[in-house]
Scaffold this active site. Sequence first.
Site, short mmCIF file in Angstrom:
data_model
loop_
_atom_site.label_atom_id
_atom_site.label_comp_id
_atom_site.label_asym_id
_atom_site.label_seq_id
_atom_site.Cartn_x
_atom_site.Cartn_y
_atom_site.Cartn_z
N LYS A 84 51.33 66.09 -16.49
CA LYS A 84 51.81 65.84 -17.86
C LYS A 84 51.64 67.12 -18.66
CE LYS A 84 51.34 61.57 -20.51
NZ LYS A 84 50.32 60.72 -21.13
C1 E4P Z 1 51.73 58.18 -23.08
O1 E4P Z 1 51.80 58.74 -22.03
C2 E4P Z 1 50.53 58.23 -23.95
O2 E4P Z 1 49.38 58.21 -23.15
C3 E4P Z 1 50.43 57.04 -24.87
O3 E4P Z 1 51.52 56.17 -24.75
C4 E4P Z 1 50.00 57.33 -26.24
O4 E4P Z 1 49.90 56.12 -26.95
P1 E4P Z 1 49.14 56.00 -28.36
O5 E4P Z 1 50.03 56.54 -29.41
O6 E4P Z 1 48.93 54.53 -28.52
O7 E4P Z 1 47.86 56.77 -28.21
#
Ligand code: E4P
Length: 216
Positions: A84
Amino acid sequence: MKFFLDTANLDEIREGASLGLADGVTTNPTLISKEGGVDFKQHIAAICEIVQGPVSAEVTSLDTEGMVREGREYAKIASNVVVKCPLTREGLKATGILDGEGIKVNVTLCFSAAQAILAAKAGASFISPFLGRLDDIGENGLVLLSDIIEIYSNYGWKTEVLAASLRNPIHVIEAARLGADIATMPFKVIDQLFNHPLTDKGQAQFLADWHKSGHQ
Ligand code: E4P
């Protein structure tokens, strides 16, 4: 639409897998830190033993060189690890290099259609628009999701659209209606998808009637 679990908690991932709802997992540094002082690589390896599909492991370097170095290391953990990278200039340069080496990248922290176009051009395997965080600042995350799906389909780009930062069942239903390839969600949202008060009420009534008529 594939379901990914947006968590680093092994119990939740095991439960999601037993429900058949863990086509993959997305983690981020915040989610990993919630698990205490775990060894990052060992923890990602443990997730990859539970889930066969893509498991996102996020880089924490800010420069391209560092991200590429981390990405190469993470890709060795298991064949289903996806690196990522953040949607920054440095992150997209790293995405191009890792993609060129056959390492899949999930480009994260996407908040605009323009950014999503750049991620696809860079060779991202997945793009993660954060719906909930846009909603939090008074914008409409679903409009962004719809724009990205439309633009990608115009060109048949292979980057999969991974609807992220989902906070409730409406997000999941609308992501499915729009044709997102993947929805990643916390386990709490999986629970919410199951629940309906009329199901509970109906079940209680059926069992009450069953017992009233003398059945055990
Ligand atoms: C996606 O890969 C992220 O880990 C995640 O969806 C972030 O979500 P949040 O905005 O609830 O922290």
